[in-house]
Scaffold this motif. Structure first.
Motif, PDB file in Angstrom:
ATOM      1  N   THR A 273       0.860  -1.188   0.000  1.00  0.00           N
ATOM      2  CA  THR A 273       0.000   0.000   0.000  1.00  0.00           C
ATOM      3  C   THR A 273       0.889   1.227   0.000  1.00  0.00           C
ATOM      4  N   LEU A 274       0.457   2.254  -0.718  1.00  0.00           N
ATOM      5  CA  LEU A 274       1.260   3.471  -0.746  1.00  0.00           C
ATOM      6  C   LEU A 274       1.212   4.161   0.614  1.00  0.00           C
ATOM      7  N   THR A 275       2.274   4.867   0.920  1.00  0.00           N
ATOM      8  CA  THR A 275       2.243   5.668   2.145  1.00  0.00           C
ATOM      9  C   THR A 275       1.396   6.909   1.883  1.00  0.00           C
ATOM     10  N   GLN A 278       3.228   9.328  -0.330  1.00  0.00           N
ATOM     11  CA  GLN A 278       3.249   8.943  -1.749  1.00  0.00           C
ATOM     12  C   GLN A 278       1.918   9.296  -2.408  1.00  0.00           C
ATOM     13  N   GLY A 304      15.086   6.020   0.405  1.00  0.00           N
ATOM     14  CA  GLY A 304      14.207   4.941   0.835  1.00  0.00           C
ATOM     15  C   GLY A 304      12.753   5.333   1.025  1.00  0.00           C
ATOM     16  N   PRO A 563      17.322  -4.680  -0.390  1.00  0.00           N
ATOM     17  CA  PRO A 563      16.676  -4.632   0.928  1.00  0.00           C
ATOM     18  C   PRO A 563      17.270  -5.593   1.963  1.00  0.00           C
TER      19      PRO A 563
HETATM   20  P1  ADP Z   1      14.038   6.072  -3.040  1.00  0.00           P
HETATM   21  O1  ADP Z   1      13.044   7.108  -2.652  1.00  0.00           O
HETATM   22  O2  ADP Z   1      15.288   6.180  -2.224  1.00  0.00           O
HETATM   23  O3  ADP Z   1      14.297   6.046  -4.505  1.00  0.00           O
HETATM   24  P2  ADP Z   1      12.911   3.486  -3.521  1.00  0.00           P
HETATM   25  O4  ADP Z   1      11.903   3.941  -4.485  1.00  0.00           O
HETATM   26  O5  ADP Z   1      14.115   2.797  -4.048  1.00  0.00           O
HETATM   27  O6  ADP Z   1      13.384   4.700  -2.608  1.00  0.00           O
HETATM   28  O7  ADP Z   1      12.191   2.584  -2.423  1.00  0.00           O
HETATM   29  C1  ADP Z   1      12.891   1.979  -1.379  1.00  0.00           C
HETATM   30  C2  ADP Z   1      12.292   0.657  -1.022  1.00  0.00           C
HETATM   31  O8  ADP Z   1      11.030   0.826  -0.399  1.00  0.00           O
HETATM   32  C3  ADP Z   1      12.040  -0.246  -2.210  1.00  0.00           C
HETATM   33  O9  ADP Z   1      12.412  -1.548  -1.862  1.00  0.00           O
HETATM   34  C4  ADP Z   1      10.552  -0.117  -2.451  1.00  0.00           C
HETATM   35  O10 ADP Z   1      10.022  -1.282  -3.045  1.00  0.00           O
HETATM   36  C5  ADP Z   1      10.027   0.045  -1.042  1.00  0.00           C
HETATM   37  N1  ADP Z   1       8.775   0.784  -0.936  1.00  0.00           N
HETATM   38  C6  ADP Z   1       8.440   1.901  -1.605  1.00  0.00           C
HETATM   39  N2  ADP Z   1       7.220   2.344  -1.243  1.00  0.00           N
HETATM   40  C7  ADP Z   1       6.765   1.478  -0.306  1.00  0.00           C
HETATM   41  C8  ADP Z   1       5.552   1.382   0.456  1.00  0.00           C
HETATM   42  N3  ADP Z   1       4.568   2.282   0.341  1.00  0.00           N
HETATM   43  N4  ADP Z   1       5.438   0.345   1.318  1.00  0.00           N
HETATM   44  C9  ADP Z   1       6.431  -0.544   1.457  1.00  0.00           C
HETATM   45  N5  ADP Z   1       7.579  -0.520   0.768  1.00  0.00           N
HETATM   46  C10 ADP Z   1       7.760   0.471  -0.111  1.00  0.00           C
END
Ligand code: ADP
Ligand code: MG
Length: 703
Positions: A273-275, A278, A304, A563
């Motif tokens: 789920t998106l935060t 996001q 992250g 990860p």
């Molecule tokens: P960055 O903002 O540093 O580019 P990434 O897009 O690489 O971060 O995301 C970091 C990690 O978090 C990835 O493994 C991604 O799949 C995971 N991730 C991203 N959004 C979520 C979310 N809403 N819930 C859980 N994991 C997430």
């Protein structure tokens, strides 16, 4: 009101006391071309000429001092090659030597014995005695004798200028000459009265006189404050107007539907789920792209925070509206990684993704270029290879730039030309920018912040360890590996010395290997000298978990996502800046496990490094770190700000003068809200001032 004032536009050589030769030097050495430039050549400090020390009270801890006395003796001593003039100065309490090593022939001729001099210089110790070398000598006049002398401004000068007699003091005289020719009416006000009153600012003409010729400290401070405010206020007015103009005029593609691509992915393939953050940012992007104006948005999100997913959903939105999208990343590794994870996520969808980097060559490249041009490829991912003119899109609607600080503004601007109407632009950066800097550098972009990490992340534990503790650190890594985790060990890049870097890394690699022998452990190594495919293979082995340890230089700094890695060891931490340390640390703490960052240093650590390490140990917050970074290094050194070319402030310092910057920003925004065209009578002077400045500035270059 005339801001194109004829006097001030005069070439500097026409000023009394300058002439063609000195004029040439002033232009070359300190960029003073006109009278106006000299008016804006501000002193960097003042010397209190009212304070005269007794010779008996001088001591070596003193810095610059002023004394008054008569020369009792002068002699030239030393051999042919190292002759110097030594004069003895006496007041009613004692004697001190004054020494000249250069130009002493001239000094000897001009100094007189038995008349009173006011002497200004720096205290030094020679053979156990106090002395002054190359002091400034002034005959005592009525003015100085009565102590009515003003604060004396000190101007920056250079050796070449000094050789032509243009000492700090002489520059002060020129400035005085200039100010004597000017009437206050020739330095008209440019800030509206209401703002002057609100912030109790000195008027403009007075401030220009007082900053060069203050009567006392207060005077100087008030003048400085006014001129700093002006500098920041004018800059903010420009930035805000640019933003307004862009919002009004630059037409953009309309994305009016959320269609199959977005919805199917969102409902069926989204792995989490998106935060809230996001979602909020996506909503902002949705709103931007629905208006018919071109979007220019910056996403700031700590390492992250999940920017990639926001990028992907944004690209799907473009696809749903019949457009292509591209995602540009600064390194080969990062582009590959984006390509891999995005193609996997889209595996079951009819959206075509391709990768284009400098390494895609020959037939494969031709095929991709053709497919992009014909619109068969929906999402193109790559390095700056995407910017090349051969890359022609059928209909590019959305261009995303990841890790923006690695790209210059000019490169960003090239994306605009990839369609008949510029595509929407989304810039993503993981280097949080301090608010003040964002106001200045990205002031014309719309800014979104992802200020929330995905749930379940445990804050990374950061510790400082020294060489003595290396065995324990290695044991700790073994323990983590035993639990199934992986570790990074990062070595610094030494500027200008690739060879040293390489040796350093190799030495480290051998050391690590001794601690972690095969076949129990496997190590990947990645560095800048490897061919790309080797880099990629080594990287992939680590990603897949075939190797437990990644030994690398900072090539892995940006964006790499593994990860399962839970330990980040940073070697020679002293060599890294704060932002870089934060970026590196961000490579761990990406999974649900507790992660660790170990900052290795020698056994002795300097004060500067200690402070940085303290910050890292105390906080995981990228914004706090970036503020601190700017405080320690100054804004000019923050990555990406130099090439932006926007920080060209003469007086104000955006760290120190933050309250003034915020006041200037607030006033500028309010004023433009009430009077966007600056057509109200009270804003006429400002309008004219800006008009007179047009063409001189580089502001139009911002994209
Ligand atoms: P960055 O903002 O540093 O580019 P990434 O897009 O690489 O971060 O995301 C970091 C990690 O978090 C990835 O493994 C991604 O799949 C995971 N991730 C991203 N959004 C979520 C979310 N809403 N819930 C859980 N994991 C997430
Ligand atoms: Mg990223």
């Amino acid at each position: 009101m005339d801001f194109r004032n004829a006097i001030l536009s005069n070439p500097i050589e026409y000023l009394k006391g300058v002439g063609p030769q000195r004029g040439e030097l002033l232009r070359k050495e300190i960029g003073v071309h006109t009278f106006r430039d000299l008016l804006y050549y501000f002193p960097f400090r003042y010397v209190d000429r009212t304070n005269v020390e007794k010779i008996i009270s001088l001591h070596m801890q003193m810095d610059y001092v002023q004394i008054r006395g008569k020369i009792t003796r002068m002699e030239v001593i030393g051999d042919k090659r190292a002759k110097r003039l030594v004069a003895t100065l006496r007041d009613e309490t004692g004697e001190i030597s004054l020494v000249w090593f250069q130009g002493w022939q001239w000094v000897e001729k001009s100094l007189q014995t038995n008349v009173a001099y006011l002497v200004f210089g720096k205290i030094a110790v020679f053979n156990g005695y106090l002395q002054m070398s190359h002091p400034e000598m002034d005959l005592v006049t009525e003015e100085t004798a009565t102590g009515k002398q003003f604060l004396e401004p000190v101007y920056y000068t250079t050796e070449k200028l000094k050789a032509r007699g243009l000492t700090a003091k002489a520059i002060g005289k020129l400035t005085k000459n200039l100010l004597e020719q000017l009437s206050p009416g020739e330095i008209p006000e440019n800030i509206p009265t209401s703002i002057l009153q609100q912030y109790r600012l000195m008027d403009r003409a007075k401030a220009h006189f007082k900053i060069h010729l203050p009567v006392n400290e207060d005077d100087a401070n008030l003048a400085r404050r006014r001129l700093k405010f002006e500098e920041l206020f004018i800059a903010q007015i420009r930035i805000c107007r640019l933003k307004i103009r862009r919002q009004q005029s630059s037409r953009g593609f309309v994305f009016n539907t959320v269609g199959d691509a977005f919805n199917t992915f969102y409902n069926e393939h989204l792995p989490f789920t998106l935060t809230g953050a996001q979602k909020r940012v996506l909503k902002e992007i949705r709103q931007d792209t629905a208006t018919g104006r071109q979007m220019n948005r910056l996403i700031q999100g700590d390492v992250g925070s999940g920017k990639t997913m926001v990028a992907l959903l944004t690209m799907l939105l473009a696809v749903d509206n019949g457009f292509q999208a591209c995602l540009m990343a600064p390194t080969e590794i990062l582009s590959q990684q984006h390509y891999k994870s995005i193609s996997e996520l889209l595996e079951q969808m009819p959206v075509k993704v391709a990768l284009l980097t400098g390494n895609v060559k020959g037939k494969a490249r031709k095929q991709i270029l053709k497919a992009v041009e014909e619109g068969e490829i929906h999402i193109l991912i790559g390095t700056h290879a995407l910017l090349e003119p051969q890359v022609v899109f059928k209909n590019l609607g959305m261009a995303i730039v990841d890790e923006q600080h690695r790209f210059g503004v000019a490169q960003r601007a090239r994306l605009w030309q990839k369609n008949t109407m510029p595509p929407h632009i989304l810039v993503m950066t993981a280097t949080p920018i301090p608010r003040t800097l964002a106001m200045t550098v990205y002031g014309d972009l719309d800014v979104s912040v992802i200020d929330e990490l995905p749930p379940g992340r445990k804050p990374i534990t950061t510790v400082h360890r020294t060489e003595f503790q290396r065995p324990q650190v290695m044991d700790f890594i073994k323990e983590e590996i035993r639990k199934g985790r992986q570790a990074y060990i990062v070595y610094p890049l030494i500027e200008d010395s690739e060879t040293l870097d390489y040796e350093n890394l190799m030495k480290g690699y051998e050391e690590v290997k001794a601690f972690f022998p095969e076949p129990q452990y496997y190590i990947s190594m990645v560095h800048g000298r490897q061919p790309v495919d080797m880099k990629e293979t080594n990287m992939q082995r680590f990603v897949k978990g075939d190797t437990q340890i990644m030994v690398a230089t900072t090539v892995i700094e940006v964006g790499v996502n593994v990860p399962n890695a839970s330990v980040m060891v940073i070697e020679s931490t002293e060599r890294f800046g704060l932002s870089q340390l934060h970026q590196l640390r961000g490579r761990v703490g990406r999974g649900a496990e507790q992660s660790f960052c170990i900052l290795m240093t020698g056994n002795k650590v300097g004060a500067d490094s200690k402070e940085r390490i303290q910050v890292m140990v105390q906080t995981n917050d990228g914004f706090v770190i970036s503020e601190k970074d700017m405080e320690l290094r100054g804004p000019g050194d923050i990555e990406g700000t130099r090439q932006s070319g926007l920080i060209d402030l003469k007086l104000a310092d955006i760290v120190e003068d933050r309250p003034i910057l915020e006041a200037a920003r607030a006033s500028a925004e309010k004023l433009l809200q009430e009077d966007p065209d600056l057509s109200m009578p009270e804003n006429q002077s400002l309008q004219q001032f800006l008009a007179a400045q047009q063409g001189k500035s580089q502001w139009s270059k911002i994209s």
